[in-house]
Write a protein that holds these residues in place. Structure first.
Motif, PDB file in Angstrom:
ATOM      1  N   ASP A 173      12.513   0.215  -8.834  1.00  0.00           N
ATOM      2  CA  ASP A 173      11.534   1.272  -8.559  1.00  0.00           C
ATOM      3  C   ASP A 173      11.336   2.160  -9.783  1.00  0.00           C
ATOM      4  O   ASP A 173      10.216   2.539 -10.127  1.00  0.00           O
ATOM      5  CB  ASP A 173      11.989   2.120  -7.367  1.00  0.00           C
ATOM      6  CG  ASP A 173      12.073   1.324  -6.080  1.00  0.00           C
ATOM      7  OD1 ASP A 173      11.386   0.284  -5.991  1.00  0.00           O
ATOM      8  OD2 ASP A 173      12.825   1.733  -5.180  1.00  0.00           O
ATOM      9  N   THR A 177       8.045  -4.773  -4.197  1.00  0.00           N
ATOM     10  CA  THR A 177       7.683  -3.410  -3.809  1.00  0.00           C
ATOM     11  C   THR A 177       6.327  -3.057  -4.386  1.00  0.00           C
ATOM     12  O   THR A 177       6.109  -3.198  -5.601  1.00  0.00           O
ATOM     13  CB  THR A 177       8.724  -2.390  -4.307  1.00  0.00           C
ATOM     14  OG1 THR A 177      10.023  -2.773  -3.891  1.00  0.00           O
ATOM     15  CG2 THR A 177       8.412  -0.997  -3.753  1.00  0.00           C
ATOM     16  N   TRP A 178       5.430  -2.597  -3.537  1.00  0.00           N
ATOM     17  CA  TRP A 178       4.127  -2.114  -3.990  1.00  0.00           C
ATOM     18  C   TRP A 178       4.238  -0.617  -4.310  1.00  0.00           C
ATOM     19  O   TRP A 178       4.931   0.121  -3.626  1.00  0.00           O
ATOM     20  CB  TRP A 178       3.067  -2.344  -2.915  1.00  0.00           C
ATOM     21  CG  TRP A 178       1.719  -1.833  -3.328  1.00  0.00           C
ATOM     22  CD1 TRP A 178       1.143  -0.639  -2.991  1.00  0.00           C
ATOM     23  CD2 TRP A 178       0.774  -2.493  -4.182  1.00  0.00           C
ATOM     24  NE1 TRP A 178      -0.096  -0.515  -3.573  1.00  0.00           N
ATOM     25  CE2 TRP A 178      -0.354  -1.637  -4.324  1.00  0.00           C
ATOM     26  CE3 TRP A 178       0.771  -3.723  -4.850  1.00  0.00           C
ATOM     27  CZ2 TRP A 178      -1.454  -1.976  -5.088  1.00  0.00           C
ATOM     28  CZ3 TRP A 178      -0.327  -4.062  -5.631  1.00  0.00           C
ATOM     29  CH2 TRP A 178      -1.430  -3.193  -5.736  1.00  0.00           C
ATOM     30  N   LEU A 238      12.161   5.418  -2.945  1.00  0.00           N
ATOM     31  CA  LEU A 238      11.689   4.576  -1.850  1.00  0.00           C
ATOM     32  C   LEU A 238      12.865   4.035  -1.036  1.00  0.00           C
ATOM     33  O   LEU A 238      13.954   3.809  -1.563  1.00  0.00           O
ATOM     34  CB  LEU A 238      10.872   3.406  -2.387  1.00  0.00           C
ATOM     35  CG  LEU A 238       9.463   3.726  -2.925  1.00  0.00           C
ATOM     36  CD1 LEU A 238       8.812   2.450  -3.446  1.00  0.00           C
ATOM     37  CD2 LEU A 238       8.613   4.360  -1.843  1.00  0.00           C
ATOM     38  N   ASP A 261      14.495   1.009   1.667  1.00  0.00           N
ATOM     39  CA  ASP A 261      14.446  -0.450   1.726  1.00  0.00           C
ATOM     40  C   ASP A 261      13.322  -0.949   2.615  1.00  0.00           C
ATOM     41  O   ASP A 261      12.865  -2.083   2.465  1.00  0.00           O
ATOM     42  CB  ASP A 261      15.781  -1.007   2.241  1.00  0.00           C
ATOM     43  CG  ASP A 261      16.884  -0.874   1.208  1.00  0.00           C
ATOM     44  OD1 ASP A 261      16.559  -0.738   0.013  1.00  0.00           O
ATOM     45  OD2 ASP A 261      18.070  -0.904   1.594  1.00  0.00           O
ATOM     46  N   ALA A 276      10.397  -0.273   2.391  1.00  0.00           N
ATOM     47  CA  ALA A 276       9.205  -0.441   1.565  1.00  0.00           C
ATOM     48  C   ALA A 276       9.205  -1.756   0.794  1.00  0.00           C
ATOM     49  O   ALA A 276       8.270  -2.028   0.050  1.00  0.00           O
ATOM     50  CB  ALA A 276       9.086   0.719   0.578  1.00  0.00           C
ATOM     51  N   ARG A 277      10.247  -2.576   0.972  1.00  0.00           N
ATOM     52  CA  ARG A 277      10.369  -3.806   0.196  1.00  0.00           C
ATOM     53  C   ARG A 277      10.256  -5.041   1.089  1.00  0.00           C
ATOM     54  O   ARG A 277      10.581  -5.015   2.266  1.00  0.00           O
ATOM     55  CB  ARG A 277      11.712  -3.870  -0.539  1.00  0.00           C
ATOM     56  CG  ARG A 277      12.147  -2.598  -1.203  1.00  0.00           C
ATOM     57  CD  ARG A 277      13.460  -2.796  -1.947  1.00  0.00           C
ATOM     58  NE  ARG A 277      14.212  -1.561  -2.004  1.00  0.00           N
ATOM     59  CZ  ARG A 277      13.897  -0.518  -2.762  1.00  0.00           C
ATOM     60  NH1 ARG A 277      12.841  -0.577  -3.539  1.00  0.00           N
ATOM     61  NH2 ARG A 277      14.625   0.575  -2.742  1.00  0.00           N
ATOM     62  N   SER A 296      -0.122  -8.418  -0.814  1.00  0.00           N
ATOM     63  CA  SER A 296       0.292  -7.054  -1.131  1.00  0.00           C
ATOM     64  C   SER A 296      -0.772  -6.352  -1.957  1.00  0.00           C
ATOM     65  O   SER A 296      -1.110  -5.187  -1.711  1.00  0.00           O
ATOM     66  CB  SER A 296       1.629  -7.077  -1.880  1.00  0.00           C
ATOM     67  OG  SER A 296       2.026  -5.775  -2.249  1.00  0.00           O
ATOM     68  N   LEU A 334       0.093  -2.605  -0.094  1.00  0.00           N
ATOM     69  CA  LEU A 334       1.295  -2.178   0.616  1.00  0.00           C
ATOM     70  C   LEU A 334       2.347  -3.276   0.521  1.00  0.00           C
ATOM     71  O   LEU A 334       2.082  -4.390   0.073  1.00  0.00           O
ATOM     72  CB  LEU A 334       0.986  -1.851   2.087  1.00  0.00           C
ATOM     73  CG  LEU A 334       0.270  -2.911   2.946  1.00  0.00           C
ATOM     74  CD1 LEU A 334       1.200  -3.991   3.448  1.00  0.00           C
ATOM     75  CD2 LEU A 334      -0.413  -2.235   4.129  1.00  0.00           C
ATOM     76  N   SER A 335       3.551  -2.937   0.940  1.00  0.00           N
ATOM     77  CA  SER A 335       4.651  -3.898   1.013  1.00  0.00           C
ATOM     78  C   SER A 335       5.638  -3.391   2.049  1.00  0.00           C
ATOM     79  O   SER A 335       5.473  -2.309   2.618  1.00  0.00           O
ATOM     80  CB  SER A 335       5.343  -4.050  -0.354  1.00  0.00           C
ATOM     81  OG  SER A 335       5.891  -2.800  -0.780  1.00  0.00           O
ATOM     82  N   GLY A 336       6.673  -4.173   2.313  1.00  0.00           N
ATOM     83  CA  GLY A 336       7.706  -3.749   3.254  1.00  0.00           C
ATOM     84  C   GLY A 336       7.438  -4.203   4.673  1.00  0.00           C
ATOM     85  O   GLY A 336       6.880  -5.274   4.914  1.00  0.00           O
ATOM     86  N   GLU A 346       5.328  -3.487   6.811  1.00  0.00           N
ATOM     87  CA  GLU A 346       3.942  -3.692   7.214  1.00  0.00           C
ATOM     88  C   GLU A 346       3.350  -4.987   6.648  1.00  0.00           C
ATOM     89  O   GLU A 346       2.223  -5.355   6.984  1.00  0.00           O
ATOM     90  CB  GLU A 346       3.081  -2.506   6.778  1.00  0.00           C
ATOM     91  CG  GLU A 346       3.467  -1.193   7.439  1.00  0.00           C
ATOM     92  CD  GLU A 346       2.585  -0.051   6.978  1.00  0.00           C
ATOM     93  OE1 GLU A 346       2.157  -0.084   5.810  1.00  0.00           O
ATOM     94  OE2 GLU A 346       2.325   0.851   7.783  1.00  0.00           O
TER      95      GLU A 346
END
Length: 268
Positions: free
Chosen positions: A166, A198-199, A205, A207, A209-210, A237, A242-244, A246
């Motif tokens: 990050d 990760t976006w 951030l 985890d 989010a990954r 992504s 986005l990432s994670g 979602e």
């Protein structure tokens, strides 16, 4: 004296399907001598993988030879000064030391913002990185070359944890970061590599989010398939920004649909 009959082990056939320690057999009321010896050897290999230092110079040269048109990899280090500190202070492994931060800040920023930064981290198994990082990056670059991706200089970080990506991504002003890291060795897998996407990377951030792709190694997920899965995630992504949690990895379902098979033994 007649020899005692040998009873076949009905579990023996299952050993070909898993690296788990099943169907070890017995000698009287104990395990055969070979079983604890194999366990001790696997344990020693796992410990060695944790403490093996990463040859960053050799890795940097190999990565640069594979992509001579790209900038040479940048070698960095976390705030953990040595391996013992790294193992006892995970927080220090999540941040760059001052010199590494200054090294990244001194890099010229491109006219166009980087789409992706690749961060190679020794983690808990430098063996995994030494064996699989090069072939994986080569396979991923081949896929990305057919599309419009701006890549930041690859960075190699020692004594690092996942979250250090990050900070690297933020300092490089990259839209996305992928961390290649040596995973915690198991008794059947001392060289497993993990991938973390990760976006919009930035310090702090969680985890959630990954996105993670784990067990990259010949006996697990091949570098070719891992590159395919990550490339698919990267495209989605970037499209959705986005990432994670979602962002779902649907590559396995797509492959099953294309081949008419299922890798989930519960659904077979």
């Amino acid at each position: 004296m007649d020899e005692l009959p040998v009873t076949p082990n009905p579990w023996q056939a299952l050993r070909s399907l898993t690296a788990a320690r099943i169907a070890l057999g017995r000698a009287g009321v104990s395990l055969p001598t070979s079983a604890p010896l194999e366990f001790q050897l696997a344990h020693a290999r796992a410990r060695d993988a944790v403490h093996l230092p990463l040859d960053t110079e050799a890795l940097a040269q190999a990565l640069h030879l594979d992509a001579p048109d790209q900038p040479a990899p940048v070698q960095l280090a976390s705030a953990a000064p040595d391996r013992w500190t790294y193992l006892q202070r995970p927080d220090l492994g999540r941040q760059l030391n001052t010199e590494s931060q200054q090294r990244l800040q001194a890099l010229p920023l491109p006219a166009r913002r980087y789409d992706l930064a690749l961060v190679v981290v020794d983690g808990l198994s430098a063996l995994a990185i030494a064996r699989h990082a090069g072939p994986f990056i080569q396979a991923l670059r081949l896929r990305l070359s057919a599309e419009d991706w701006s890549l930041a200089p690859t960075t190699i970080v020692t004594q690092g944890r996942v979250a250090i990506g990050d900070q690297v991504g933020e300092l490089l002003n990259a839209k996305a970061v992928v961390v290649l890291i040596g995973e915690r060795p198991g008794l059947s897998a001392p060289d497993s590599m993990g991938l973390y996407l990760t976006w919009a990377p930035r310090v702090g951030l969680l985890d959630a989010a990954r996105n993670c792709i784990s067990n990259v190694r010949p006996e697990g997920l091949s570098t070719t398939e891992a590159a395919y899965r990550l490339h698919t995630l990267l495209r989605e992504s970037r499209r959705r920004q986005l990432s994670g949690v979602e962002l779902k990895d649907e590559t396995v379902e797509a492959l099953d649909a294309a081949t008419g098979t299922s890798r989930n033994f519960l659904l077979a």
